[in-house]
Design a protein around this motif. Structure first.
Motif, mmCIF file in Angstrom:
data_model
loop_
_atom_site.group_PDB
_atom_site.id
_atom_site.type_symbol
_atom_site.label_atom_id
_atom_site.label_comp_id
_atom_site.label_asym_id
_atom_site.label_seq_id
_atom_site.Cartn_x
_atom_site.Cartn_y
_atom_site.Cartn_z
ATOM 1 N N LEU A 58 0.828 -1.203 0.000
ATOM 2 C CA LEU A 58 0.000 0.000 0.000
ATOM 3 C C LEU A 58 0.867 1.260 0.000
ATOM 4 O O LEU A 58 0.637 2.191 -0.765
ATOM 5 N N VAL A 59 1.871 1.276 0.876
ATOM 6 C CA VAL A 59 2.724 2.460 1.005
ATOM 7 C C VAL A 59 3.557 2.682 -0.255
ATOM 8 O O VAL A 59 3.807 3.818 -0.646
ATOM 9 N N ASP A 60 3.959 1.595 -0.912
ATOM 10 C CA ASP A 60 4.785 1.719 -2.112
ATOM 11 C C ASP A 60 3.983 2.042 -3.366
ATOM 12 O O ASP A 60 4.561 2.374 -4.406
ATOM 13 N N SER A 61 2.660 1.933 -3.281
ATOM 14 C CA SER A 61 1.843 2.091 -4.492
ATOM 15 C C SER A 61 1.770 3.548 -4.932
ATOM 16 O O SER A 61 1.721 4.470 -4.110
ATOM 17 N N ALA A 62 1.734 3.744 -6.223
ATOM 18 C CA ALA A 62 1.582 5.101 -6.768
ATOM 19 C C ALA A 62 0.232 5.683 -6.385
ATOM 20 O O ALA A 62 0.100 6.893 -6.161
ATOM 21 N N ALA A 63 -0.796 4.794 -6.272
ATOM 22 C CA ALA A 63 -2.144 5.261 -5.949
ATOM 23 C C ALA A 63 -2.173 5.961 -4.584
ATOM 24 O O ALA A 63 -2.877 6.959 -4.403
ATOM 25 N N HIS A 64 -1.416 5.410 -3.618
ATOM 26 C CA HIS A 64 -1.398 6.010 -2.274
ATOM 27 C C HIS A 64 -0.858 7.441 -2.323
ATOM 28 O O HIS A 64 -1.458 8.369 -1.767
ATOM 29 N N TRP A 65 0.255 7.641 -3.000
ATOM 30 C CA TRP A 65 0.877 8.972 -3.036
ATOM 31 C C TRP A 65 0.135 9.919 -3.953
ATOM 32 O O TRP A 65 0.100 11.135 -3.725
ATOM 33 N N ARG A 66 -0.469 9.361 -5.007
ATOM 34 C CA ARG A 66 -1.310 10.209 -5.865
ATOM 35 C C ARG A 66 -2.500 10.751 -5.076
ATOM 36 O O ARG A 66 -2.880 11.917 -5.198
ATOM 37 N N PRO A 76 0.716 18.272 -10.617
ATOM 38 C CA PRO A 76 1.730 18.727 -11.581
ATOM 39 C C PRO A 76 1.232 19.935 -12.365
ATOM 40 O O PRO A 76 0.029 20.125 -12.537
ATOM 41 N N TYR A 77 2.160 20.761 -12.810
ATOM 42 C CA TYR A 77 1.783 21.882 -13.666
ATOM 43 C C TYR A 77 1.075 21.385 -14.914
ATOM 44 O O TYR A 77 0.095 21.934 -15.363
ATOM 45 N N ASP A 78 1.594 20.331 -15.518
ATOM 46 C CA ASP A 78 1.050 19.780 -16.760
ATOM 47 C C ASP A 78 0.420 18.432 -16.451
ATOM 48 O O ASP A 78 1.111 17.439 -16.227
ATOM 49 N N ALA A 79 -0.910 18.391 -16.410
ATOM 50 C CA ALA A 79 -1.608 17.161 -16.056
ATOM 51 C C ALA A 79 -1.376 16.051 -17.074
ATOM 52 O O ALA A 79 -1.563 14.866 -16.765
ATOM 53 N N SER A 80 -0.981 16.414 -18.285
ATOM 54 C CA SER A 80 -0.736 15.395 -19.313
ATOM 55 C C SER A 80 0.607 14.700 -19.115
ATOM 56 O O SER A 80 0.919 13.738 -19.796
ATOM 57 N N ARG A 81 1.439 15.232 -18.184
ATOM 58 C CA ARG A 81 2.740 14.640 -17.906
ATOM 59 C C ARG A 81 2.855 14.327 -16.418
ATOM 60 O O ARG A 81 3.526 15.018 -15.665
ATOM 61 N N PRO A 82 2.138 13.296 -15.957
ATOM 62 C CA PRO A 82 2.186 12.979 -14.522
ATOM 63 C C PRO A 82 3.573 12.521 -14.110
ATOM 64 O O PRO A 82 4.326 11.977 -14.919
ATOM 65 N N PRO A 83 3.940 12.740 -12.853
ATOM 66 C CA PRO A 83 5.270 12.316 -12.390
ATOM 67 C C PRO A 83 5.426 10.808 -12.417
ATOM 68 O O PRO A 83 4.468 10.071 -12.162
ATOM 69 N N GLU A 84 6.620 10.353 -12.724
ATOM 70 C CA GLU A 84 6.899 8.921 -12.729
ATOM 71 C C GLU A 84 6.900 8.364 -11.306
ATOM 72 O O GLU A 84 6.483 7.238 -11.062
ATOM 73 N N ASP A 85 7.343 9.165 -10.353
ATOM 74 C CA ASP A 85 7.425 8.744 -8.960
ATOM 75 C C ASP A 85 6.584 9.703 -8.119
ATOM 76 O O ASP A 85 7.012 10.791 -7.761
ATOM 77 N N ARG A 87 5.597 9.432 -5.030
ATOM 78 C CA ARG A 87 6.094 9.646 -3.675
ATOM 79 C C ARG A 87 7.173 10.737 -3.670
ATOM 80 O O ARG A 87 7.150 11.631 -2.831
ATOM 81 N N LEU A 88 8.100 10.657 -4.599
ATOM 82 C CA LEU A 88 9.131 11.679 -4.703
ATOM 83 C C LEU A 88 8.505 13.041 -4.977
ATOM 84 O O LEU A 88 8.880 14.056 -4.377
ATOM 85 N N PHE A 89 7.543 13.059 -5.873
ATOM 86 C CA PHE A 89 6.839 14.295 -6.203
ATOM 87 C C PHE A 89 6.185 14.892 -4.959
ATOM 88 O O PHE A 89 6.249 16.100 -4.716
ATOM 89 N N TYR A 90 5.558 14.033 -4.144
ATOM 90 C CA TYR A 90 4.879 14.497 -2.931
ATOM 91 C C TYR A 90 5.860 15.175 -1.980
ATOM 92 O O TYR A 90 5.626 16.291 -1.501
ATOM 93 N N PHE A 91 6.960 14.499 -1.680
ATOM 94 C CA PHE A 91 7.901 15.042 -0.704
ATOM 95 C C PHE A 91 8.604 16.289 -1.227
ATOM 96 O O PHE A 91 8.799 17.263 -0.487
ATOM 97 N N LEU A 92 8.957 16.312 -2.496
ATOM 98 C CA LEU A 92 9.616 17.486 -3.042
ATOM 99 C C LEU A 92 8.679 18.686 -3.111
ATOM 100 O O LEU A 92 9.088 19.820 -2.920
ATOM 101 N N SER A 93 7.401 18.419 -3.377
ATOM 102 C CA SER A 93 6.415 19.497 -3.416
ATOM 103 C C SER A 93 6.199 20.081 -2.029
ATOM 104 O O SER A 93 6.062 21.290 -1.857
ATOM 105 N N ASN A 94 6.163 19.208 -1.033
ATOM 106 C CA ASN A 94 5.913 19.667 0.330
ATOM 107 C C ASN A 94 7.112 20.366 0.937
ATOM 108 O O ASN A 94 6.974 21.184 1.839
ATOM 109 N N PHE A 95 8.291 20.006 0.475
ATOM 110 C CA PHE A 95 9.497 20.580 1.065
ATOM 111 C C PHE A 95 10.203 21.521 0.106
ATOM 112 O O PHE A 95 11.420 21.556 0.046
#
Length: 613
Positions: A58-66, A76-85, A87-95
């Protein structure tokens, strides 16, 4: 058949739960996932994923972090280009943070490499000019010879992987503040390069140098730029700036992978703050003397407040306990974002008796133990005092993780011990939560369209077009814009009407927070002709009636004198509720009635909304 299906499901779940604890669990995985989504992200990664294989999946799933991103307004700025990761996107956005070290000269010149150190070299000084952010107190100072300094940012060391930079290509926001020394002419320059692995430039921002003439007096100016769609391969950022005779400070380089965070425009978290429902919603802690009562408000107050709470001759205290989870602020949001918590309370003495006012606001953990407390000294009014309504305000910042409740307590008493209700009066109390980072909607973005004539007259409504009419021309004077609007010998006026709701500023945000509204306009005369400049900015209600107006006296320039660009500046504060539109009108004319466009020039106009603290 129903029994067979039920038995199969039971055996299947028992197998999964055995893998976790050896005992049959009664908690379905979708419930577990909801629980995980309401836990702090760092706990989910560091603790929860270690419980069992199912939880780890569950924690590793993209669905959880999405889903986490969705709930916290990170997209993301461009919804047509979702992030590959995700979880990484979440933490970088928050920090999101400034990647430059020592950007405000707080640590001298530490962290910077000196490229050029001309004249008497680089130095640091206390800032002596008004700055939009009052936390900026020091600045870098160049000498009369050219001084430049730089930093090289290694993106991988900062946590931004090659894949993240290449696939997502997040926006990279540059900002730098500069002003000239008042003693002599000066020059400012900036260069920012996005570099590949070999430190070869991929994309460069290198605006023309800004030159200030001797004797000109300028406020702090901001240079900003956003790198977008720069392509793959960016691994380093080189930031270089300097000049001669300049003050520089508050530089920043930020990676912005997410769009602006959803606006936190929840209204006042206190119930019945202005006594409209009697004492309902309040817990009475102390009710001394003749107890708390409600009375009509008979003093002017900066809001449509008609009632107030009144204390008696012995101590009267009341409080509310705010459950942040119940108000929609998740543990994750409070711990990761640590939004600012703004406290406000209005109080006034009776005109007949002395009185005392006190307040205590506590940020509490899960067990209701204080994490942070605001408890100023008691305010005492003397006998016969006729003070108006006063405001007590405070903003909690950087209070750390764990805040789950807010306890708000206030009150007071009459110090002359008169029977009845002659003690302190309180009303219009508030507790408002809003995100602290620059991705919040109060992010100093210009709400005016086409402010510097780059698109002709597009976006402006022409109110008056006298003489030979408005025109746009190249700016030939020293200034960080290349074009300007020019008036003629008859009065020329143009305006824009800003709809705040369409710009994303809700009624609740404007009424509850009353953010500062900063107006700026730059104007100059042509040397061969006298000219006149005027401006009017109005804050309007829903029916477009003025609530507050800024209309300074007209500015006149004499013929034959060369003037530098000047700035007209104003900040609307404490304007009261109800603001829904902003009307910005400016212009002028040539006072010598010469044919053509020889009147006042205007450019680089702005209307910005920003936080009050």
């Amino acid at each position: 058949m129903g029994q067979s299906e039920s038995g199969h499901a039971s055996r299947d779940f028992e197998t999964r739960s055995d893998a976790c604890s050896g005992e049959q669990s009664v908690v379905p995985l979708d419930v577990v996932e909801e629980i995980l989504l309401n836990l702090p992200a760092h706990q989910v990664v560091q603790v929860c994923q270690l419980v069992c294989h199912e939880w780890k999946e569950l924690v590793d799933s993209a669905a959880h972090w999405r889903e986490r991103c969705k709930r916290e307004g990170l997209q993301p700025y461009d919804a047509s280009r979702p992030p590959e990761d995700w979880r990484l996107f979440y933490f970088l956005s928050n920090f999101r943070r400034n990647l430059l070290m020592n950007s405000r000269a707080d640590d001298g010149l530490q962290g910077w490499e000196m490229v050029q150190n001309g004249g008497n070299r680089w130095a640091t000084e206390r800032n002596r000019k008004p700055f939009p952010d009052n936390t900026v107190t020091t600045c870098f100072v160049t000498s009369n010879g050219l001084c430049s300094k730089e930093q090289l940012i290694d993106l991988k060391k900062e946590g931004y992987s090659d894949a993240f930079m290449d696939q997502l290509q997040p926006h990279i926001k540059i900002s730098d503040w500069y002003t000239r020394l008042s003693d002599y002419g000066s020059r400012y320059q900036l260069s920012v390069e996005l570099l590949d692995q070999e430190k070869n430039p991929v994309s460069t921002y290198h605006p023309y140098k800004v030159v200030f003439q001797q004797g000109d007096d300028y406020p702090w100016c901001q240079m900003t730029y956003v790198f977008k769609n720069y392509g793959p391969g960016v691994r380093f950022i080189r930031f270089t700036h300097g000049g001669s005779g300049m003050w520089i400070t508050n530089s920043s380089v930020e990676i912005c992978p997410a769009a602006e965070r959803l606006r936190c425009t929840k209204p006042n978290l206190l119930k019945n703050p202005s006594a409209l429902d009697g004492l309902r919603g309040w817990k009475i802690v102390s009710s001394g003397g003749d107890c708390w009562v409600i009375e009509e408000n008979r003093k002017p107050i900066p809001d449509t407040v008609t009632k107030c709470f009144v204390t008696s001759y012995k101590l009267c205290l009341k409080q509310q306990l705010i459950d942040l989870n119940k108000e929609g602020y998740s543990d994750t949001f409070m711990d990761q974002v640590q939004p600012r918590i703004k406290i406000s309370d209005w109080y006034s003495p009776s005109s007949l008796s002395g009185s005392k006012y006190q307040i205590c606001v506590e940020l509490l953990d899960q067990r209701k133990n204080p994490i942070k407390t605001f408890q100023p000294e008691k305010v005492i009014f003397s006998f016969g005092n006729s003070e108006p309504w006063c405001q007590m305000s405070h903003v909690f910042k950087n209070y750390g993780p764990g805040v789950r409740f807010i306890r708000f307590t206030h009150g007071g008493n009459d110090t002359q011990f008169w029977k009845g209700h002659y003690g302190i009066r309180v009303t219009n109390s508030s507790v408002v939560i809003y995100p602290a980072d620059e991705s919040f909607c109060l992010a100093n973005r210009n709400l005016l369209k086409n402010p510097s004539a780059q698109e002709g007259l597009q976006g402006w409504e022409i109110v008056k077009d006298g003489g030979d009419r408005w025109l746009t021309v190249e700016n030939w004077r020293t200034f960080p814009v290349t074009k300007c609007f020019v008036t003629s010998y008859g009065l020329c006026l143009k305006e824009q009407l800003i709809d705040l709701k369409k710009e994303g500023y809700s009624d609740a945000l404007m009424d509850q927070q009353q953010p500062h509204i900063k107006i700026s306009d730059w104007y100059a005369s042509l040397s061969g002709c006298g000219s006149e400049y005027q401006i009017r900015v109005e804050l309007l209600d829903e029916k477009k009636k003025p609530i507050s107006t800024f209309q300074p006296e007209k500015v006149f320039f004499q013929q034959g004198t060369i003037y530098p660009w000047r700035q007209m500046f104003h900040v609307f504060r404490n304007y009261g509720p109800g603001v829904r539109f902003i009307r910005f009108t400016h212009g002028g004319k040539d006072t010598k009635f010469q044919k053509g466009q020889h009147g006042i020039q205007v450019t680089n106009s702005s209307v910005e909304i920003y936080s009050t603290d």
